[in-house]
Design an enzyme around this catalytic site. Structure first.
Site, PDB file in Angstrom:
ATOM      1  N   GLY A  36       0.341  39.597  24.960  1.00 54.16           N
ATOM      2  CA  GLY A  36       0.999  38.358  24.589  1.00 54.16           C
ATOM      3  C   GLY A  36       1.379  37.468  25.756  1.00 54.16           C
ATOM      4  O   GLY A  36       1.149  36.261  25.722  1.00 54.16           O
ATOM      5  N   LYS A  40      -1.210  34.925  24.321  1.00 51.53           N
ATOM      6  CA  LYS A  40      -0.750  34.582  22.968  1.00 51.53           C
ATOM      7  C   LYS A  40      -0.802  33.077  22.698  1.00 51.53           C
ATOM      8  O   LYS A  40      -1.193  32.634  21.631  1.00 51.53           O
ATOM      9  CB  LYS A  40       0.661  35.090  22.728  1.00 51.53           C
ATOM     10  N   GLU A 102      -3.310  50.028  20.669  1.00 55.46           N
ATOM     11  CA  GLU A 102      -4.152  49.317  19.701  1.00 55.46           C
ATOM     12  C   GLU A 102      -5.637  49.485  20.036  1.00 55.46           C
ATOM     13  O   GLU A 102      -6.456  49.752  19.146  1.00 55.46           O
ATOM     14  CB  GLU A 102      -3.793  47.832  19.673  1.00 55.46           C
TER      15      GLU A 102
END
Length: 198
Positions: A36, A40, A102
């Site tokens: 992020g 982001k 992730e």
């Protein structure tokens, strides 16, 4: 009205016109894995917006998570349900436990992943062991990162690159991969399914 590129049109045709009763019910077409602080408000956010305008369901934590959501529960569910993952690899990507978690989930679940090397070369990415995580987890993270580094992807230099050209190229790559995944799914349901030519 935005004109659909050939891959986007094929995907729409495959899903909605060819076999409307077999429409993919995944609430998440694309999982956007990113750091992020690096991307982001740039590449990751712009890709999310572009996919939304194309009618594709993308998961970007800042857009999909609400106060009170359990991070791992929501993120793991989105990864499990997605058809394609995008890994936006950036200079501080490997500093994030969530990014590596992730990516590892995407790779271990054999999702189709498109790496985007944003302001970083693959050789500059490495998982460091700071002693706070079990060795088995560090090993899993390293294997997933190596797999991403050796997957054909896209590169982008945010200071000199053509943003419009990059977003078009990235969305075409993603929709082509989504189409491949969708056609594979349709063939598994109906072995007589025929590939749609462009």
């Amino acid at each position: 009205m935005q004109r659909l590129s050939a891959p986007c049109f094929k995907l729409a045709y495959t899903r909605y016109l060819a076999k409307p009763t077999l429409r993919n019910s995944n609430p998440c077409d694309i999982f956007i894995n990113h750091r992020g602080i690096d991307t982001k408000k740039t590449i990751s956010g712009l890709l999310y917006d572009r996919f939304t305008r194309l009618g594709l369901n993308s998961f970007l934590d800042s857009k999909n998570l609400r106060p009170g959501d359990k991070l791992f529960v929501e993120i793991n569910a989105a990864i499990k349900e997605c058809s394609v993952g995008i890994a936006v690899l950036s200079p501080r990507y490997c500093d994030s436990y969530f990014c590596l978690h992730e990516l590892t989930m995407l790779m271990e679940s054999k999702k189709r992943v498109i790496p985007i090397f944003c302001d970083v070369k693959p050789s500059e990415l490495c998982v460091k062991d700071d002693g706070t995580r079990p060795a088995t987890e560090i090993r899993r993270f390293r294997l997933a990162l190596e797999e991403a580094k050796y997957t054909v992807g896209l590169t982008f230099d945010t200071s000199n690159g053509d943003w419009s050209e990059f977003l078009a190229k990235a969305s075409d790559a993603v929709t082509k991969n989504l189409l491949d995944v969708e056609e594979g799914r349709l063939r598994s349901i109906n072995p007589t399914y025929k590939h749609i030519s462009a």
